[in-house]
Design a protein around this motif. Structure first.
Motif, short mmCIF file in Angstrom:
data_model
loop_
_atom_site.label_atom_id
_atom_site.label_comp_id
_atom_site.label_asym_id
_atom_site.label_seq_id
_atom_site.Cartn_x
_atom_site.Cartn_y
_atom_site.Cartn_z
N SER A 1 -4.33 -5.26 -5.95
CA SER A 1 -3.09 -5.06 -6.89
C SER A 1 -3.08 -6.36 -7.62
CB SER A 1 -1.77 -5.06 -6.05
OG SER A 1 -1.48 -6.18 -5.32
N GLN A 2 -3.23 -7.48 -6.93
CA GLN A 2 -3.69 -8.67 -7.80
C GLN A 2 -4.82 -8.78 -8.87
OE1 GLN A 2 -1.21 -11.22 -8.43
NE2 GLN A 2 0.28 -10.27 -6.70
N ALA B 1 -3.67 -4.02 4.43
CA ALA B 1 -2.56 -4.49 3.68
C ALA B 1 -2.98 -5.40 2.95
CB ALA B 1 -1.36 -5.10 4.61
N ASP C 1 -0.99 0.56 0.13
CA ASP C 1 -0.63 0.10 1.49
C ASP C 1 -0.53 1.27 2.43
OD1 ASP C 1 -0.25 -2.68 1.69
OD2 ASP C 1 2.01 -2.47 1.26
N ASP D 1 4.87 -4.94 2.64
CA ASP D 1 3.52 -4.97 3.74
C ASP D 1 4.11 -5.16 4.95
OD1 ASP D 1 1.37 -5.22 1.87
OD2 ASP D 1 1.33 -7.39 1.86
N TYR E 1 6.73 -7.52 -2.41
CA TYR E 1 5.27 -7.54 -1.96
C TYR E 1 5.31 -7.64 -0.29
CZ TYR E 1 2.63 -8.01 -6.06
OH TYR E 1 2.01 -7.89 -7.39
N ASN E 2 5.97 -8.77 -0.02
CA ASN E 2 6.02 -8.97 1.38
C ASN E 2 6.67 -8.00 2.24
OD1 ASN E 2 4.30 -11.49 1.42
ND2 ASN E 2 6.11 -12.27 0.25
N PRO F 1 1.45 -4.99 -10.40
CA PRO F 1 1.03 -5.03 -8.96
C PRO F 1 1.82 -4.61 -8.00
CG PRO F 1 1.61 -7.26 -9.95
CD PRO F 1 1.71 -5.98 -11.00
N ALA F 2 2.99 -4.82 -8.20
CA ALA F 2 4.07 -4.19 -6.84
C ALA F 2 4.04 -2.81 -6.85
CB ALA F 2 5.48 -4.57 -7.45
N ASN G 1 0.66 -2.04 -4.96
CA ASN G 1 0.51 -2.30 -3.76
C ASN G 1 1.34 -1.36 -2.92
OD1 ASN G 1 -0.13 -4.52 -1.83
ND2 ASN G 1 1.99 -5.17 -1.74
N ALA H 1 -5.24 -4.26 0.03
CA ALA H 1 -4.52 -3.59 -0.94
C ALA H 1 -3.57 -4.70 -1.89
CB ALA H 1 -3.18 -2.80 -0.24
N THR H 2 -3.02 -5.70 -0.96
CA THR H 2 -2.56 -6.73 -2.23
C THR H 2 -3.47 -7.51 -2.96
OG1 THR H 2 -1.02 -7.04 -0.23
CG2 THR H 2 -1.04 -8.84 -1.95
#
Length: 463
Positions: free
Chosen positions: A205-206, A198, A184, A40, A36-37, A176-177, A180, A201-202
């Protein structure tokens, strides 16, 4: 019968094969969580710039606090639920599950209120300068609005695992990954939404995986039932859940405090660019440490089972193999970072100044990474053996005892380099501490031979 055979293999299957089969899925799960991070950060860096990365980095401790509470409820709740199910107390397990959902709902309301009231002051308190405050706010505002989705998905993932449904738990991280990664570039570049894109989008996804998990619980696919009557909070249940989940909360919260201290000192002795560089390096750390964490997670059930079965020869073999593998991986990571740090930085940015400075800082931070293997194995061992005090000491020592004081002291003498130099120094001290504790308890970890049931299991002081 299948579950019985699954557990029995922990005491019979060859250790190398067993460790491999348990470690690789753990690595995959951690890879997806770290994705995720990283994704992003890559899109934000290329799409907006290093100041935007700095803004996200300053905002990240808020997410860590949010995840700390979710981790405490999820890990603590999973432990209590699994024990209730093992005792055939399904009704009580449902009560625990309902109470966890209620706490998540309360956290979600607080998150939404915070986004409209105290978000900006908190970001300033955490070190946001006027140049990066807007980026930090744009990223964190949608995240706080979606607190429920993050908290629910994070907490229930552990609960699904407690039922033994590891495959579905893994899917709730992969789905979710993937969403995302797809969204993104659409929001950041296609819709020109920048940092806020961003974050949105996260959140989407969650939210998507939250619907999938809700469907799982509401359609009878789970052992647990989600019922309104179980949402009524009970103090006895909350106390038990929090007691078990407290170490996980402490570790996550300590990470948040560490991030705040680092960002503050980087801005004071460096600038916004240094915060952005650290944000990139932090993502690199996630991926480089991940294989060692996977080995540790794969090792834990083997250690716990054979310790309980008093089969100390297999326990000893597992510990030695785990140490060998993690030490090898740590030296491999050391060699990679020392040889091509600029290649790693170029994944995240094309700015020559950021790449040059980041490569230098990356080498400093990773100069003692070959010492991490022993720390990781030591912490995992104590968790598996049911010794929470030692496990908590090792988990928090690097951050709270060593790293944060060094981060706050060294820059006053050597400037911004002190922040980055604090990492290898704290790695050294944490390795020494882990070695001392493991040497003290060597009779447990390295006992030779298969013990009989008449032998006494050594118990270290402080348990």
């Amino acid at each position: 019968m299948k579950q019985k055979m699954q557990s029995e293999r922990l005491g019979t299957e060859p250790i190398p094969k067993l460790l491999k089969s348990l470690s690789i899925p753990a690595m995959i799960g951690m890879f997806v969580m770290a994705l995720y991070n990283v994704v992003d950060t890559i899109f934000i860096s290329y799409g907006v710039g290093i100041d935007a990365v700095a803004g996200v980095t300053v905002a990240f401790p808020i997410m860590m606090i949010m995840m700390a509470v979710s981790a405490a409820m999820g890990i603590g709740g999973a432990s209590v639920i699994s024990r209730r199910l093992g005792e055939r107390k399904e009704e009580e397990a449902n009560h625990v599950f309902g109470n966890i959902i209620s706490v998540i709902l309360i956290i979600s309301v607080l998150g939404i209120i915070s986004s409209f009231t105290i978000l900006e002051p908190i970001l300033r308190l955490f070190g946001a300068t006027p140049e990066i405050l807007g980026y930090a706010f744009d990223y964190m505002f949608p995240i706080l609005l979606g607190t429920f989705f993050f908290s629910f998905a994070f907490a229930t993932n552990n609960i699904v695992r407690s039922e033994g449904n590891a495959r579905f738990a893994m899917m709730t991280m992969i789905i979710p990954a993937v969403i995302n990664i797809i969204l993104d570039p659409i929001f950041i570049f296609g819709l020109n939404m920048g940092v806020r894109g961003a974050a949105i989008a996260t959140v989407i996804s969650q939210a998507s995986v939250t619907l999938i998990i809700l469907h799982y619980f509401l359609t009878g696919k789970s052992t647990l039932q989600l019922r309104l009557v179980d949402l009524k909070l009970k103090l006895t249940i909350l106390k038990e859940v929090i007691a078990v989940g407290l170490p996980a909360f402490a570790q996550q919260a300590a990470g948040s405090v560490m991030m705040i201290a680092i960002n503050t000192m980087l801005i004071r002795f460096g600038g916004d660019m240094h915060v952005g560089i650290f944000g990139i390096i932090q993502r690199i750390i996630m991926f480089t440490v991940m294989p060692m964490m996977g080995v540790m997670q794969g090792m834990q059930p083997i250690v716990g089972y054979n310790y309980g079965a008093r089969n100390f020869e297999r326990l000893r073999e597992t510990v030695i193999l785990g140490l060998k593998v993690t030490v090898f991986l740590s030296f491999l990571i050391f060699a990679l970072v020392m040889a091509v740090p600029h290649w790693l930085m170029m994944i995240f940015t094309s700015d020559p100044e950021v790449i040059q400075a980041g490569s230098e800082y990356l080498r400093i931070m990773f100069s003692a990474v070959f010492l991490i293997g022993g720390q990781v194995i030591g912490s995992g061992l104590y968790q598996a053996l049911g010794k929470p005090k030692q496990a908590l000491i090792l988990s928090l020592s690097r951050q709270l005892i060593f790293l944060i004081p060094l981060v706050l002291i060294l820059p006053h003498f050597i400037g911004v380099y002190g922040v980055f130099l604090a990492f290898p120094i704290s790695d050294f001290f944490a390795c020494v501490l882990a070695s001392i504790l493991m040497y003290r308890d060597r009779d447990i970890f390295f006992k030779k031979g298969k013990n009989t049931t008449e032998e006494t299991i050594p118990v270290s002081s402080g348990t």
